[in-house]
Structures are given as C-alpha cells and as structure tokens.
Design a protein around this motif. Structure first.
Motif, short mmCIF file in Angstrom:
data_model
loop_
_atom_site.label_atom_id
_atom_site.label_comp_id
_atom_site.label_asym_id
_atom_site.label_seq_id
_atom_site.Cartn_x
_atom_site.Cartn_y
_atom_site.Cartn_z
N GLY A 1 3.44 -37.01 -52.23
CA GLY A 1 2.01 -36.81 -52.06
C GLY A 1 1.50 -35.63 -52.87
N PRO A 2 0.17 -35.47 -52.90
CA PRO A 2 -0.45 -34.39 -53.68
C PRO A 2 0.04 -33.01 -53.24
CG PRO A 2 -2.10 -35.99 -52.96
CD PRO A 2 -0.83 -36.33 -52.25
N GLY A 3 0.30 -32.16 -54.21
CA GLY A 3 0.66 -30.77 -53.95
C GLY A 3 2.14 -30.54 -53.67
N VAL A 4 2.90 -31.59 -53.44
CA VAL A 4 4.32 -31.41 -53.09
C VAL A 4 5.11 -30.82 -54.26
CG1 VAL A 4 6.46 -32.61 -52.47
CG2 VAL A 4 4.31 -33.20 -51.32
N THR A 5 4.79 -31.25 -55.48
CA THR A 5 5.57 -30.78 -56.63
C THR A 5 5.36 -29.29 -56.90
OG1 THR A 5 3.79 -31.53 -58.11
CG2 THR A 5 5.64 -33.03 -57.74
N ASP A 6 4.31 -28.70 -56.32
CA ASP A 6 4.13 -27.25 -56.44
C ASP A 6 5.03 -26.50 -55.47
OD1 ASP A 6 2.10 -27.61 -58.34
OD2 ASP A 6 0.56 -27.76 -56.79
N VAL A 7 5.43 -27.19 -54.43
CA VAL A 7 6.21 -26.56 -53.36
C VAL A 7 7.70 -26.85 -53.51
CG1 VAL A 7 6.56 -26.50 -50.86
CG2 VAL A 7 4.25 -26.69 -51.79
N VAL A 8 8.03 -28.06 -53.95
CA VAL A 8 9.42 -28.47 -54.13
C VAL A 8 9.62 -28.79 -55.61
CG1 VAL A 8 11.24 -30.05 -53.44
CG2 VAL A 8 9.47 -29.39 -51.79
N ARG A 9 10.40 -27.98 -56.29
CA ARG A 9 10.58 -28.14 -57.73
C ARG A 9 12.05 -28.39 -58.06
NH1 ARG A 9 7.60 -23.46 -56.98
NH2 ARG A 9 9.41 -22.17 -57.52
N PRO A 10 12.33 -29.33 -58.95
CA PRO A 10 13.73 -29.53 -59.36
C PRO A 10 14.24 -28.32 -60.14
CG PRO A 10 12.25 -30.82 -60.73
CD PRO A 10 11.41 -30.23 -59.64
N LEU A 11 15.49 -27.98 -59.92
CA LEU A 11 16.09 -26.86 -60.64
C LEU A 11 16.56 -27.36 -62.01
CD1 LEU A 11 16.82 -23.85 -60.15
CD2 LEU A 11 19.12 -24.62 -59.59
N PRO A 12 16.05 -26.80 -63.09
CA PRO A 12 16.42 -27.29 -64.43
C PRO A 12 17.94 -27.27 -64.64
CG PRO A 12 14.60 -25.75 -64.57
CD PRO A 12 15.11 -25.68 -63.16
N GLY A 13 18.43 -28.35 -65.19
CA GLY A 13 19.84 -28.42 -65.52
C GLY A 13 20.76 -28.68 -64.35
N ALA A 14 20.21 -28.87 -63.16
CA ALA A 14 21.04 -29.13 -61.97
C ALA A 14 20.82 -30.56 -61.50
CB ALA A 14 20.71 -28.14 -60.86
N ASP A 15 21.83 -31.11 -60.89
CA ASP A 15 21.77 -32.49 -60.41
C ASP A 15 21.42 -32.50 -58.92
OD1 ASP A 15 21.98 -35.23 -60.29
OD2 ASP A 15 24.15 -35.22 -59.97
#
Length: 236
Positions: free
Chosen positions: A147-161
């Motif tokens: 949903g909207p706004g979630v990607t600001d709160v939960v972000r993938p860690l670059p280079g990690a699986d």
C-alpha cells in the motif's frame, strides 16, 4: 562442701587407702569438677555458634546476593534486540532502525513471533495470517501487495537477499505497519502473487478486516473497498 561431696571423698579415701599419693583427694575432686565445668561451657558455646550459623545460613538464603539485571530473550544488556529463528532474524541497528531477514522457505512460518520481535525492537506492527486490515478512509490501493507509503518505511537492503530495513521514524504520526500473510487457500486464488499485503494503518483506531484475498497482481490491484469486512480492536 555439701553432703554429696563428703560422700565422694569418703569413698575415694577408702578405695585409695593402700595407694601412696602425693596429691590430696580434695584436690583431685576439685580438679575433676573444674574440668566438668569447662566441658559444659564448651558444649554450650559450640551450640550457640551452631545456632548462629544456621540463622546466618537462613538469612543468606532468604536474601541471596543480587545478580546482574535480567533481560528479555533476544535483548542484550544495551537494550538491543537480536532474534534468530529458522524463519527470520531481527536486529536492532545503531541508527534506530531494525533489520529483518526472511528465510524464503519459511518466510511466514512464525508471524506471531515476528510481530513480537519487531515490537520489542520498537517498531509498531500488526501481523496476521489470512486477514487483511485497514483503518477508516485508508487508501486500499495495492501495488505488488504493498500500500501507499510502505516503501518509505520498509526498504530493501541493497545487495542483500530478502533483507529489509524497518524505519519507525518514517512512519506518519499515529500509524503502524500492517502485514497480512495470505493463507494457503488464499495463495491458490492469487497464484502466490501477491503472497502478502502491507499497509500503513492507524494505531489507535479500530481496524476493519476481511478474509477475502486481494486480486491477482495488476497495475492498481486492490483499490476496491474491502468486502465481507469485520471490525477489530486496535492492537496494543
């Protein structure tokens, strides 16, 4: 000297008439009486020491030495959370965020434990299986289950699986993260895409939940109102 002592002296004199002694009988009796008194005093003293020792022992058991302060499982002395399970790991980071890594094969094997670990680390979250919740007036739009706004709160860690950083400071005031895992039956409806729903929902407002799985992935999937909804109390 009493009559008893006189009788004892007479008996000793009679039994020792044929024996030559340099020490008067009166002295022997006096010495013996002194030794008995010393033994009696020693016995009383030993008993007193033993009683005192027992009392001290009881006191020490009743008030054992204070040990180091106890911490909750997964929390170190600095208050940092470090939880390891077969399904996920949850770690506090120095910047106040929380790092979570999922095991792909068991990524929703312990939803209650994941919720508890995140809350323990200071991140407000509600985790459910087979239910999908939202607050009054929330935007129900989902893109890839998010949903909207979630990607600001939960972000993938670059280079990690399958590793994400949960940032409580990025949550809007009064909001928390909702994670709804699809049940096996619901995954059959969506074909596994999405496999979960993430939304930002109110903390202190009753949520409305449904057991109807979101539609299969699309450009703006899930924007319709929640069907077959039921109200639930806010998570504490």
């Amino acid at each position: 000297m009493n009559d008893h002592d006189t009788d004892v002296l007479d008996t000793l004199r009679g039994s020792l008439d044929a024996v030559t002694m340099g020490t008067p009988v009166e002295d022997i009796v006096s010495t013996g009486r002194a030794r008995r008194n010393r033994r009696r005093l020693a016995t009383v003293a030993a008993g007193t020491v033993a009683v005192a020792g027992v009392a001290l022992g009881v006191a020490s058991l009743a008030n054992p030495p204070a040990g180091p302060p106890a911490t909750a499982p997964g929390v170190n002395a600095a208050g940092e959370v470090h939880v390891r399970t077969v399904a996920y790991t949850v770690d506090s980071r120095a910047d106040g965020t929380v790092q979570v890594t999922w095991t792909k094969q068991q990524w929703f094997a312990d939803p209650a434990g994941l919720e508890a670990a995140l809350r323990q680390a200071g991140f407000p979250v509600v985790v459910k299986v087979g239910e999908f919740c939202a607050g009054p007036g929330d935007d129900l739009t989902l893109v890839h289950g998010t949903g909207p706004g979630v990607t600001d709160v939960v972000r993938p860690l670059p280079g990690a699986d399958a590793t994400f950083v949960f940032d409580a400071s990025a949550l809007p005031p009064g909001k928390q993260l909702f994670i709804g895992y699809l049940s096996p039956a619901q995954l059959e409806v969506t074909g596994g895409s999405p496999g979960s729903v993430e939304r930002l929902v109110p903390i202190d407002t009753p949520l409305t939940c449904t057991t109807v799985a979101p539609p299969r992935e699309g450009p703006r999937a899930g924007s319709e109102e929640i069907p077959s909804a039921k109200p639930v109390k806010p998570a504490k």
